[in-house]
Design an enzyme around this catalytic site. Structure first.
Site, PDB file in Angstrom:
ATOM      1  N   ALA A 241       0.805  -1.218   0.000  1.00 51.49           N
ATOM      2  CA  ALA A 241       0.000   0.000   0.000  1.00 51.49           C
ATOM      3  C   ALA A 241       0.839   1.270   0.000  1.00 51.49           C
ATOM      4  O   ALA A 241       0.289   2.362  -0.127  1.00 51.49           O
ATOM      5  CB  ALA A 241      -0.931   0.000   1.218  1.00 51.49           C
ATOM      6  N   HIS A 242       2.146   1.155   0.132  1.00 52.87           N
ATOM      7  CA  HIS A 242       2.989   2.347   0.148  1.00 52.87           C
ATOM      8  C   HIS A 242       3.161   2.871  -1.276  1.00 52.87           C
ATOM      9  O   HIS A 242       2.565   2.357  -2.217  1.00 52.87           O
ATOM     10  CB  HIS A 242       4.350   2.025   0.800  1.00 52.87           C
ATOM     11  CG  HIS A 242       5.098   3.225   1.255  1.00 52.87           C
ATOM     12  ND1 HIS A 242       6.221   3.690   0.622  1.00 52.87           N
ATOM     13  CD2 HIS A 242       4.871   4.084   2.279  1.00 52.87           C
ATOM     14  CE1 HIS A 242       6.662   4.772   1.236  1.00 52.87           C
ATOM     15  NE2 HIS A 242       5.854   5.035   2.259  1.00 52.87           N
TER      16      HIS A 242
END
Length: 197
Positions: free
Chosen positions: A91-92
């Site tokens: 998700a980064h």
């Protein structure tokens, strides 16, 4: 600075300076260990509780010293096992699989919440809940490193520097550190948490 960094900038992250005295809590023995992956009712049930499983950033509390720290108010140590499949790596930012720095600070906040539950600081309130951060208190966060998918263990340490209660409810303030595979990469001062009704 904040923004794009070339790959070489991350290959030899030096971390924050740590003296032998700073390292003593990493291996200090403790009489109590609490496995949070089993979701113990005392810490994970009821109105005042730790985060749900997906957002819980500590797996186990491996050190609880009720009179530890420079002020004698308490010290704690927690650990999280490294797992390359963790949701936050995907998700980064694009092609930058690291644990967001805010989640490292969240781990320290959760350790502070654990301390407050353990001390039963909200037991006199009808409907207690955590107020995420103390207002009107500046928080200082220094960091020199990242948590990446190849890391094996994240260790958080917290020293309670102030305990009190005011018209809004009980509160605790601490100083915390985050280590990854034995390297200290975060330092947070004046981290506060309050319990409100």
């Amino acid at each position: 600075v904040f923004g794009f960094f070339p790959k070489e900038a991350f290959e030899n992250q030096v971390g924050l300076p740590a003296t032998p005295a700073d390292r003593c809590l990493l291996d200090a023995p403790s009489e109590r260990v609490v496995d949070l992956t089993t979701r113990p009712e005392r810490y994970c049930g009821g109105e005042l509780r730790l985060a749900a499983e997906m957002l819980l950033m500590i797996d186990r509390v491996t050190g609880i010293w009720p009179h530890g720290g420079a002020q004698g108010l308490g010290a704690l140590r927690a650990e999280k096992s490294g797992d390359a499949a963790e949701w936050f790596f995907k998700a980064h930012f694009f092609q930058d699989p690291v644990q967001p720095g805010s989640l490292g600070v969240e781990a320290l906040c959760q350790l502070l919440q654990f301390f407050m539950i353990d001390r039963e600081l909200g037991q006199e309130l009808a409907h207690p809940r955590f107020e995420p951060l103390m207002l009107d208190r500046p928080v200082t966060w220094k960091y020199r490193g990242q948590v990446v998918p190849t890391n094996k263990e994240i260790t958080t340490e917290l020293e309670i520097t102030e305990l009190g209660e005011d018209a809004r409810g009980p509160y605790a303030i601490g100083a915390g550190w985050l280590w990854v595979d034995g390297k200290r990469i975060y330092g947070v001062k004046n981290l506060g948490m309050r319990i409100v009704d």
